[in-house]
Design an enzyme around this catalytic site. Structure first.
Site, short mmCIF file in Angstrom:
data_model
loop_
_atom_site.label_atom_id
_atom_site.label_comp_id
_atom_site.label_asym_id
_atom_site.label_seq_id
_atom_site.Cartn_x
_atom_site.Cartn_y
_atom_site.Cartn_z
N ARG A 196 0.95 -1.07 -0.04
CA ARG A 196 0.06 0.07 0.13
C ARG A 196 0.73 1.48 0.03
NH1 ARG A 196 -3.74 -3.41 2.74
NH2 ARG A 196 -2.66 -3.39 4.72
N CYS B 201 -2.64 -14.10 -4.48
CA CYS B 201 -2.28 -14.37 -3.06
C CYS B 201 -2.52 -16.11 -3.05
CB CYS B 201 -3.29 -13.86 -2.02
SG CYS B 201 -4.77 -14.15 -2.24
N ASP C 292 -16.04 -3.88 -5.23
CA ASP C 292 -15.86 -4.96 -4.36
C ASP C 292 -17.57 -5.71 -4.44
OD1 ASP C 292 -13.86 -5.78 -2.03
OD2 ASP C 292 -15.83 -6.56 -1.94
N SER C 293 -17.48 -6.99 -4.27
CA SER C 293 -18.79 -7.53 -4.18
C SER C 293 -19.49 -7.25 -2.69
CB SER C 293 -18.60 -9.01 -4.48
OG SER C 293 -17.77 -9.69 -3.81
N ASP D 190 -6.32 -7.04 -6.74
CA ASP D 190 -6.26 -7.73 -5.55
C ASP D 190 -7.24 -8.76 -5.23
OD1 ASP D 190 -4.85 -8.76 -3.28
OD2 ASP D 190 -5.34 -7.05 -2.11
N PHE E 191 -11.33 -5.34 -6.37
CA PHE E 191 -11.29 -5.99 -5.09
C PHE E 191 -10.83 -5.02 -4.01
CE2 PHE E 191 -10.19 -8.70 -8.63
CZ PHE E 191 -11.25 -9.58 -8.37
#
Ligand code: SAH
Length: 392
Positions: free
Chosen positions: A208, A336, A246-247, A296, A224
């Protein structure tokens, strides 16, 4: 005679190299009287001591090794020494957040401990750690004197261990619904009782900060976004705008509040509740473009069997992102999934660039934050990788 797991002949090599997992296929015999979760010694076919750990028969990883020293008992002193060692080198300010214990990589397989300001959050991922939870909590309390330790063991891996999900206060007081932390000079609200993981993606802390070098004056698309970690960092570094996708409506709500907490303005249009994969197609159809795109996604490959599908999803995501990036822009893209190696990830992004007809340079490689170390003897501990690509 101590409890023993006897290995098949010639299966001792990984353990001699201090790899902490004993796969069930390497085992010749386990004393049937030893219950799962108990401490056992792993010995060679000839009876030579290799390591001491805890047992879980039905698991693919039948033993996780805690010590390589035959003279070291797994007693209160063991937990105290290991925890103190892991905590000692994590230098942090009072209001910052860090992973204090990173499981195998800190010599404590199955255990995660995160610190948010003065509060601790613990995850017990295995039956072995579940059994030792009381002594671990007691030792953490005596080393750090936190106002409270909260458990967030709601992870799927516990199911394989025959454990139900668990959450709640383990010691001290219940933490507030939201804890404010500092990171790289920014402030964030963390919901450590109900947020993802233990509340915040600590593994992206250093990234970040690093993305701040690429976002000055930029129109940024933050895919995301979760609670807006990258959005706050980018806006603080001079980004013109950040669209967060984002969901999860809850994650976006927290992102709004995190921007406000840092004195940053945002339009309601900058928070989009949508599936990233279909939203990207809509942006492409509408010919919207961006200067910087951060992607991400969650862990897309959980098992070897999901690898191929996950690779396609990563490619698809990066392909459309590259198509809507302005010339000279940056794609900052992550995976990830431990099963996707850095090499494979680079190939996937390369494939996406070819199909998108874009030429790109890697200008920086990113990895997990330094409080998520990787043991040389346990390369499986490395899971987060990222590429900063400059696109022509
Ligand atoms: N970059 C964030 C962490 C991202 S975690 C940070 O630094 O804090 C992954 C996020 O993706 C979660 O918030 C989850 O809600 C969201 N998510 C998962 N699948 C999604 C999808 N198909 N579309 C949009 N968001 C998704």
């Amino acid at each position: 005679m101590p409890n023993q797991v006897i290995l098949k002949p010639n299966r001792d090599r990984p353990l001699r190299h201090k790899h902490p997992w004993v796969f069930s296929g390497a085992i010749e015999r386990i004393d049937p009287a030893i219950p799962d979760g108990e401490v056992i010694d792993v010995v060679t076919a000839r009876g030579e001591f290799l390591g001491r750990g805890y047992l879980k028969r039905k698991s693919q990883i039948a033993v996780r090794v805690l010590t390589w020293d035959a003279a070291e008992a797994i007693d209160e002193g063991f937990w105290s020494r290991r925890l103190a060692l892991a905590i000692a080198w994590r230098v942090m300010g009072d209001h910052e957040a860090r992973r204090l214990v990173n499981a195998e990589s800190d010599g404590l397989p199955g255990l995660i401990v995160d610190r948010y300001g003065e509060w601790l959050v613990l995850q017990a991922l295995t039956l072995g750690i579940e059994q030792f939870k009381p002594v671990i909590v007691q030792q953490l309390t005596s080393i750090l004197r936190p106002p409270g330790i909260y458990e967030r063991s709601e992870v799927d891996v516990r199911e394989k261990e025959g454990l139900p999900p668990a959450s709640g206060v383990l010691a001290g007081r219940e933490p507030p619904d939201r804890v404010e932390i500092e990171e790289n000079g920014q402030r964030y609200l963390v919901e450590l009782k109900r947020g993802h993981k233990t509340g915040f993606y600590l593994d992206q802390r250093e990234n970040r900060r690093k993305v701040q070098a690429y976002v000055g004056e930029a129109e940024v698309l933050n895919l995301f976004s979760f609670s807006g970690g990258f959005a706050v960092a980018a806006l603080k570094a001079g980004a013109k705008s950040v669209v967060n996708v984002d969901s999860s409506a809850d994650a976006l709500q927290l992102a709004r509040e995190n921007l406000r907490l840092n004195g940053l303005d945002a339009n309601e249009a900058d928070f989009v509740e949508a599936d990233v994969f279909s939203y990207l197609r809509r942006l492409r159809a509408e010919q919207r473009t961006f200067d910087v795109i951060i992607a991400d996604p969650p862990k897309l490959a959980q098992t070897q069997g999901q690898l191929e599908r996950a690779a396609r999803a990563y490619k698809d995501l990066n392909l459309v992102a590259l198509q809507i990036l302005r010339p000279g822009g940056y794609l900052i893209t992550f995976s990830c999934s431990g099963l996707i190696t850095p090499d494979l990830f680079q190939k996937i992004v390369f494939g996406a660039a070819i199909d998108a007809g874009r030429e790109a340079q890697i200008v920086e490689r990113l990895t997990q934050a330094s409080d998520h170390p990787v043991l040389l003897s346990f390369p499986e501990g490395e899971y987060l990788k990222g590429l900063v690509c400059r696109v022509r």
